[in-house]
Design a protein around this motif. Structure first.
Motif, PDB file in Angstrom:
ATOM      1  N   UNK A  56       0.835  -1.206   0.000  1.00 40.46           N
ATOM      2  CA  UNK A  56       0.000   0.000   0.000  1.00 40.46           C
ATOM      3  C   UNK A  56       0.869   1.255   0.000  1.00 40.46           C
ATOM      4  N   UNK A  57       1.927   1.262   0.800  1.00 42.53           N
ATOM      5  CA  UNK A  57       2.789   2.440   0.884  1.00 42.53           C
ATOM      6  C   UNK A  57       3.428   2.779  -0.455  1.00 42.53           C
ATOM      7  N   UNK A  58       3.698   1.764  -1.264  1.00 34.84           N
ATOM      8  CA  UNK A  58       4.373   1.987  -2.543  1.00 34.84           C
ATOM      9  C   UNK A  58       3.400   2.212  -3.692  1.00 34.84           C
ATOM     10  N   UNK A  59       2.100   2.100  -3.449  1.00 33.22           N
ATOM     11  CA  UNK A  59       1.096   2.145  -4.522  1.00 33.22           C
ATOM     12  C   UNK A  59       0.235   3.395  -4.402  1.00 33.22           C
ATOM     13  N   UNK A  60       0.737   4.520  -4.895  1.00 29.40           N
ATOM     14  CA  UNK A  60      -0.030   5.765  -4.815  1.00 29.40           C
ATOM     15  C   UNK A  60      -1.097   5.853  -5.900  1.00 29.40           C
ATOM     16  N   UNK A 108      -4.057   3.904  -3.890  1.00 34.74           N
ATOM     17  CA  UNK A 108      -4.381   4.288  -2.517  1.00 34.74           C
ATOM     18  C   UNK A 108      -4.093   5.776  -2.322  1.00 34.74           C
ATOM     19  N   UNK A 109      -5.064   6.478  -1.758  1.00 29.93           N
ATOM     20  CA  UNK A 109      -4.976   7.916  -1.556  1.00 29.93           C
ATOM     21  C   UNK A 109      -4.742   8.255  -0.097  1.00 29.93           C
ATOM     22  N   UNK A 110      -3.978   9.317   0.136  1.00 29.51           N
ATOM     23  CA  UNK A 110      -3.765   9.838   1.484  1.00 29.51           C
ATOM     24  C   UNK A 110      -4.772  10.926   1.855  1.00 29.51           C
ATOM     25  N   UNK A 111      -5.635  11.302   0.935  1.00 30.81           N
ATOM     26  CA  UNK A 111      -6.616  12.355   1.197  1.00 30.81           C
ATOM     27  C   UNK A 111      -7.786  11.775   1.983  1.00 30.81           C
ATOM     28  N   UNK A 112      -7.564  11.591   3.287  1.00 29.43           N
ATOM     29  CA  UNK A 112      -8.539  10.880   4.124  1.00 29.43           C
ATOM     30  C   UNK A 112      -9.244  11.777   5.128  1.00 29.43           C
ATOM     31  N   UNK A 113      -8.765  13.018   5.299  1.00 31.05           N
ATOM     32  CA  UNK A 113      -9.307  13.878   6.342  1.00 31.05           C
ATOM     33  C   UNK A 113     -10.241  14.923   5.758  1.00 31.05           C
ATOM     34  N   UNK A 114     -11.253  15.312   6.554  1.00 35.78           N
ATOM     35  CA  UNK A 114     -12.137  16.391   6.139  1.00 35.78           C
ATOM     36  C   UNK A 114     -11.468  17.745   6.302  1.00 35.78           C
ATOM     37  N   UNK A 134      -7.990  20.261   5.929  1.00 28.95           N
ATOM     38  CA  UNK A 134      -6.790  20.434   5.129  1.00 28.95           C
ATOM     39  C   UNK A 134      -5.606  19.811   5.862  1.00 28.95           C
ATOM     40  N   UNK A 135      -4.842  18.998   5.167  1.00 26.46           N
ATOM     41  CA  UNK A 135      -3.738  18.269   5.787  1.00 26.46           C
ATOM     42  C   UNK A 135      -2.523  18.358   4.874  1.00 26.46           C
ATOM     43  N   UNK A 136      -1.657  19.354   5.155  1.00 27.38           N
ATOM     44  CA  UNK A 136      -0.513  19.661   4.291  1.00 27.38           C
ATOM     45  C   UNK A 136       0.776  19.122   4.918  1.00 27.38           C
ATOM     46  N   UNK A 137       1.542  18.289   4.185  1.00 22.63           N
ATOM     47  CA  UNK A 137       1.241  17.664   2.909  1.00 22.63           C
ATOM     48  C   UNK A 137       0.804  16.208   3.052  1.00 22.63           C
ATOM     49  N   UNK A 138       0.716  15.706   4.299  1.00 25.17           N
ATOM     50  CA  UNK A 138       0.513  14.263   4.497  1.00 25.17           C
ATOM     51  C   UNK A 138      -0.830  13.781   3.976  1.00 25.17           C
ATOM     52  N   UNK A 139      -1.822  14.663   3.920  1.00 19.38           N
ATOM     53  CA  UNK A 139      -3.135  14.256   3.429  1.00 19.38           C
ATOM     54  C   UNK A 139      -3.348  14.595   1.973  1.00 19.38           C
ATOM     55  N   UNK A 140      -2.282  14.604   1.196  1.00 21.20           N
ATOM     56  CA  UNK A 140      -2.352  14.943  -0.219  1.00 21.20           C
ATOM     57  C   UNK A 140      -1.734  13.851  -1.067  1.00 21.20           C
ATOM     58  N   UNK A 141      -2.121  13.815  -2.329  1.00 16.99           N
ATOM     59  CA  UNK A 141      -1.565  12.884  -3.301  1.00 16.99           C
ATOM     60  C   UNK A 141      -0.778  13.660  -4.356  1.00 16.99           C
ATOM     61  N   UNK A 186      -1.062   3.851  13.877  1.00 14.28           N
ATOM     62  CA  UNK A 186      -1.575   3.601  12.536  1.00 14.28           C
ATOM     63  C   UNK A 186      -1.657   4.866  11.701  1.00 14.28           C
ATOM     64  N   UNK A 187      -1.832   4.671  10.405  1.00 10.29           N
ATOM     65  CA  UNK A 187      -2.193   5.722   9.454  1.00 10.29           C
ATOM     66  C   UNK A 187      -3.283   5.180   8.537  1.00 10.29           C
ATOM     67  N   UNK A 188      -3.917   6.118   7.814  1.00  8.43           N
ATOM     68  CA  UNK A 188      -5.051   5.714   6.988  1.00  8.43           C
ATOM     69  C   UNK A 188      -4.797   5.978   5.507  1.00  8.43           C
ATOM     70  N   UNK A 189      -5.506   5.238   4.676  1.00 10.37           N
ATOM     71  CA  UNK A 189      -5.563   5.436   3.239  1.00 10.37           C
ATOM     72  C   UNK A 189      -7.002   5.204   2.778  1.00 10.37           C
ATOM     73  N   UNK A 190      -7.286   5.630   1.547  1.00 10.66           N
ATOM     74  CA  UNK A 190      -8.556   5.333   0.881  1.00 10.66           C
ATOM     75  C   UNK A 190      -8.238   4.612  -0.414  1.00 10.66           C
ATOM     76  N   UNK A 191      -8.918   3.499  -0.673  1.00 11.84           N
ATOM     77  CA  UNK A 191      -8.706   2.772  -1.919  1.00 11.84           C
ATOM     78  C   UNK A 191      -9.312   3.562  -3.077  1.00 11.84           C
TER      79      UNK A 191
END
Length: 380
Positions: A48-52, A55-61, A63-70, A269-274
């Protein structure tokens, strides 16, 4: 879908490591209503970590700079962020970090017996973070209270409280930006002022973007560093032979710290969205499903780390997921590594032994935290 496990069960609350180890062997890709799909195996987490693309890091409602961005948005922000953690910046900050460490440790040695989390680990995390960002000492207590409120709201999954806590932090940042603007702090060298001067795509950063960057740094730094310092203190007290070895050979500290924190992870943990339907570990994950990466279980996977509870300096450091992997690997890793190394160097310089307090019992943190909530230690 029927849940495979309950992340808030008594077993998990009582001993996270044991519960996650069990899940990794019994149901390595597990579904729950709270976390969606949780991945416990190292190879699944790495996939998952290697497959951008999938899997998306945009999981939060929020603004999350830059960890919540793709990518490509993440790429530009990452370049802006990483300059704050270059080797020259770490060398420049090290004397301040050392002074903070020395003062806290000398006080602990004078006391003899301390509640390590409240008297050393958390104050250290808050003080070094404020010093790094150029924030006033008067914020120390306010930030400790803010971190605790944020943890309680996250534990309760109280979305309204979490949103208000985020807004509270944004107001704090707005106040600091206003002070700097009104005082025309053109010569100031602190990071908050530097971010005000930074540009992305030819424009200056908005207050919301600056607050997002600083909030992520503050939550990640204070909570994780405090947990890490507690874990290191407990390990040294519990493993006296290794403590003696590290005191004699402080050059081993960088590798030793990463290995100790692999054994008992400070971050859960951390989260992703498929972004597309995909199969992992024989389970069908649908587009839009939530995916949770369990760092603690992955870093204790015996397929990658034989005898995972055993302290070993011979392991492959590239497999340790303490700071993640891939494009979202923690940009603050150089700062965290320097802070913990310096803290232990000062601890060893000021003391002869760190040991458990006879008859006392540390209390383990409950998810979403890790490490310890209380940790009585004797430092002399």
């Amino acid at each position: 879908m029927k849940p495979d496990w309950n992340p808030h069960s008594d077993d998990v609350q009582r001993n996270q490591r044991a519960a996650y180890d069990d899940m990794r062997e019994r149901c390595p890709v597990a579904y729950s209503e709270e976390n969606g799909w949780t991945l416990f195996r190292h190879r699944d987490v790495m996939s998952v970590l290697q497959d951008t693309e999938n899997f998306s890091n945009a999981v939060s409602q929020h603004l999350s700079v830059p960890s919540g961005m793709d990518p490509p948005e993440h790429t530009a922000w990452r370049v802006l962020i990483e300059k704050y953690f270059l080797p020259d910046a770490m060398c420049a900050f090290e004397p301040q970090c050392r002074a903070i460490s020395r003062k806290l440790i000398e006080s602990a040695v004078q006391s003899g017996t301390v509640e390590f989390m409240a008297q050393v680990a958390l104050p250290f995390a808050v003080q070094v973070q404020c010093a790094f960002l150029g924030w006033p000492d008067e914020l120390h207590d306010q930030l400790i209270n803010w971190v605790r409120k944020n943890h309680r709201a996250t534990l309760a999954q109280d979305r309204a409280a979490m949103s208000e806590i985020a807004r509270e932090f944004e107001r704090l940042i707005d106040d600091m930006i206003e002070v700097r603007q009104s005082s025309d702090a053109t010569e100031a060298q602190d990071i908050t002022t530097s971010l005000m001067r930074d540009k992305i795509w030819g424009r200056t950063l908005s207050n919301e973007e600056i607050a997002s960057i600083l909030r992520i740094w503050t939550v990640g730094e204070i909570g994780t560093i405090a947990a890490s310092i507690g874990i290191l203190g407990h390990f040294l007290a519990d493993q006296s032979d290794i403590q003696k070895q590290l005191r004699k050979q402080p050059s081993l500290l960088p590798k030793a710290i990463d290995e100790i924190l692999r054994i008992r992870g400070p971050l859960l943990s951390n989260r992703r969205i498929a972004k597309a339907a995909i199969k992992i570990g024989g389970r069908e994950i649908c587009e839009g499903d939530r995916v949770t990466i369990n760092w603690i279980a992955a870093n204790r996977d015996p397929d990658v780390f034989p005898s995972p509870d055993t302290f070993s300096l011979d392991r492959d450091p590239s497999m340790n997921l303490l700071y993640g992997s891939g494009i979202h690997v923690c940009p603050g890793a150089p700062l965290a590594r320097m802070e913990m190394r310096v803290f232990l160097e000062e601890l060893f310089a000021a003391s002869t032994v760190v040991e458990a307090v006879p008859g006392s019992h540390p209390s383990l943190a409950a998810p979403p935290a890790s490490g310890f909530t209380t940790l009585p230690l004797r430092i002399r």
